[in-house]
Design an enzyme around this catalytic site. Structure first.
Site, PDB file in Angstrom:
ATOM      1  N   ASP A 171      41.603  53.407  44.961  1.00  0.00           N
ATOM      2  CA  ASP A 171      42.485  52.765  44.341  1.00  0.00           C
ATOM      3  C   ASP A 171      42.921  53.606  43.214  1.00  0.00           C
ATOM      4  O   ASP A 171      41.828  54.436  42.513  1.00  0.00           O
ATOM      5  CB  ASP A 171      41.732  51.374  43.649  1.00  0.00           C
ATOM      6  CG  ASP A 171      42.803  50.532  42.934  1.00  0.00           C
ATOM      7  OD1 ASP A 171      43.532  51.038  41.996  1.00  0.00           O
ATOM      8  OD2 ASP A 171      43.063  49.408  43.523  1.00  0.00           O
ATOM      9  N   ASN A 192      43.441  39.290  46.623  1.00  0.00           N
ATOM     10  CA  ASN A 192      44.216  38.253  45.798  1.00  0.00           C
ATOM     11  C   ASN A 192      45.205  38.021  46.644  1.00  0.00           C
ATOM     12  O   ASN A 192      46.247  38.673  47.195  1.00  0.00           O
ATOM     13  CB  ASN A 192      44.773  38.927  44.627  1.00  0.00           C
ATOM     14  CG  ASN A 192      43.611  39.481  43.600  1.00  0.00           C
ATOM     15  OD1 ASN A 192      42.538  38.810  43.560  1.00  0.00           O
ATOM     16  ND2 ASN A 192      43.491  40.792  42.935  1.00  0.00           N
ATOM     17  N   GLN A 247      47.736  39.321  42.272  1.00  0.00           N
ATOM     18  CA  GLN A 247      48.192  40.137  43.419  1.00  0.00           C
ATOM     19  C   GLN A 247      49.572  40.675  42.686  1.00  0.00           C
ATOM     20  O   GLN A 247      50.566  40.098  42.446  1.00  0.00           O
ATOM     21  CB  GLN A 247      48.827  39.499  44.805  1.00  0.00           C
ATOM     22  CG  GLN A 247      49.161  40.403  45.868  1.00  0.00           C
ATOM     23  CD  GLN A 247      49.535  39.778  47.204  1.00  0.00           C
ATOM     24  OE1 GLN A 247      49.485  38.399  47.051  1.00  0.00           O
ATOM     25  NE2 GLN A 247      49.618  40.445  48.395  1.00  0.00           N
ATOM     26  N   HIS A 277      45.772  43.248  51.091  1.00  0.00           N
ATOM     27  CA  HIS A 277      44.884  44.390  51.075  1.00  0.00           C
ATOM     28  C   HIS A 277      43.394  43.797  50.415  1.00  0.00           C
ATOM     29  O   HIS A 277      43.373  42.838  49.644  1.00  0.00           O
ATOM     30  CB  HIS A 277      45.312  45.350  49.899  1.00  0.00           C
ATOM     31  CG  HIS A 277      45.709  44.874  48.626  1.00  0.00           C
ATOM     32  ND1 HIS A 277      46.928  44.495  48.441  1.00  0.00           N
ATOM     33  CD2 HIS A 277      45.036  44.787  47.297  1.00  0.00           C
ATOM     34  CE1 HIS A 277      47.234  44.025  47.144  1.00  0.00           C
ATOM     35  NE2 HIS A 277      46.036  44.353  46.497  1.00  0.00           N
ATOM     36  N   HIS A 336      40.036  44.497  48.028  1.00  0.00           N
ATOM     37  CA  HIS A 336      39.563  45.383  46.978  1.00  0.00           C
ATOM     38  C   HIS A 336      38.082  45.609  47.382  1.00  0.00           C
ATOM     39  O   HIS A 336      37.402  44.667  47.731  1.00  0.00           O
ATOM     40  CB  HIS A 336      39.521  45.038  45.580  1.00  0.00           C
ATOM     41  CG  HIS A 336      40.973  44.832  45.247  1.00  0.00           C
ATOM     42  ND1 HIS A 336      41.428  45.895  44.280  1.00  0.00           N
ATOM     43  CD2 HIS A 336      41.970  43.952  45.303  1.00  0.00           C
ATOM     44  CE1 HIS A 336      42.701  45.452  43.769  1.00  0.00           C
ATOM     45  NE2 HIS A 336      42.950  44.361  44.650  1.00  0.00           N
TER      46      HIS A 336
END
Ligand code: 5GP
Ligand code: ZN
Length: 136
Positions: free
Chosen positions: A32, A88, A95, A101, A103
């Site tokens: 990230d 999210n 989001q 996706h 995390h």
């Protein structure tokens, strides 16, 4: 299917180079760019889905197993003390990129991060009412 204007489609399929920590036929995991902690990774399916509800069941199943594998690697390699898995769906839920996706966030005793909410204090009756609403 890929979505033309989706940055995570481009990243997941290698059209935009990035720091890849895992790849297989269905997923790419990347670091990230705004990490909550050292090693914060994102698991991206190569096929576009806006969110969890649009994700095919087969990919959803594989996603958790893959996130588990990557999480273990991150904890082992980086010497983390714990791990958060966060996912999210929808703007109100936090989001910001509308390509599903997960995390994968290694946690360290000293990281000073909070991935948290303020706990409510419903009565037993209120909880029972919510339970009924869900099960109706
Ligand atoms: P969300 O808030 O949608 O659950 O998470 C989106 C995450 O994607 C954020 O943590 C943000 O830092 C990360 N992100 C957004 N754009 C990029 C990008 O182009 N590259 C990388 N590596 N991370 C991104
Ligand atoms: Zn996409």
């Amino acid at each position: 299917m890929k979505k033309d204007d989706c940055i995570f489609c481009k990243i997941a399929n290698g059209e935009i180079p990035t720091n890849t920590i895992y790849e297989d036929e269905d997923f790419r995991a990347i670091l990230d760019m705004g990490p909550a902690a050292k090693g914060h990774a994102l698991l991206l399916p190569k096929e576009h889905a806006d969110n969890l509800f649009e994700l095919p069941d087969e990919i959803a199943q594989k996603a958790l197993v893959t996130a588990k594998k990557i999480g273990k690697k991150l904890v082992d390699k980086l010497g983390a003390d714990g791990l958060n898995i966060v996912q999210n769906n929808g703007e109100i839920a936090g989001q910001t990129v509308m390509h599903f996706h997960i995390h994968i966030i290694p946690r360290y005793k000293s990281d000073g991060q909070k991935i948290n909410w303020v706990p409510g204090s419903p009565s037993a009756e209120e909880l029972a009412t919510i339970c009924k609403e869900i099960n109706a």
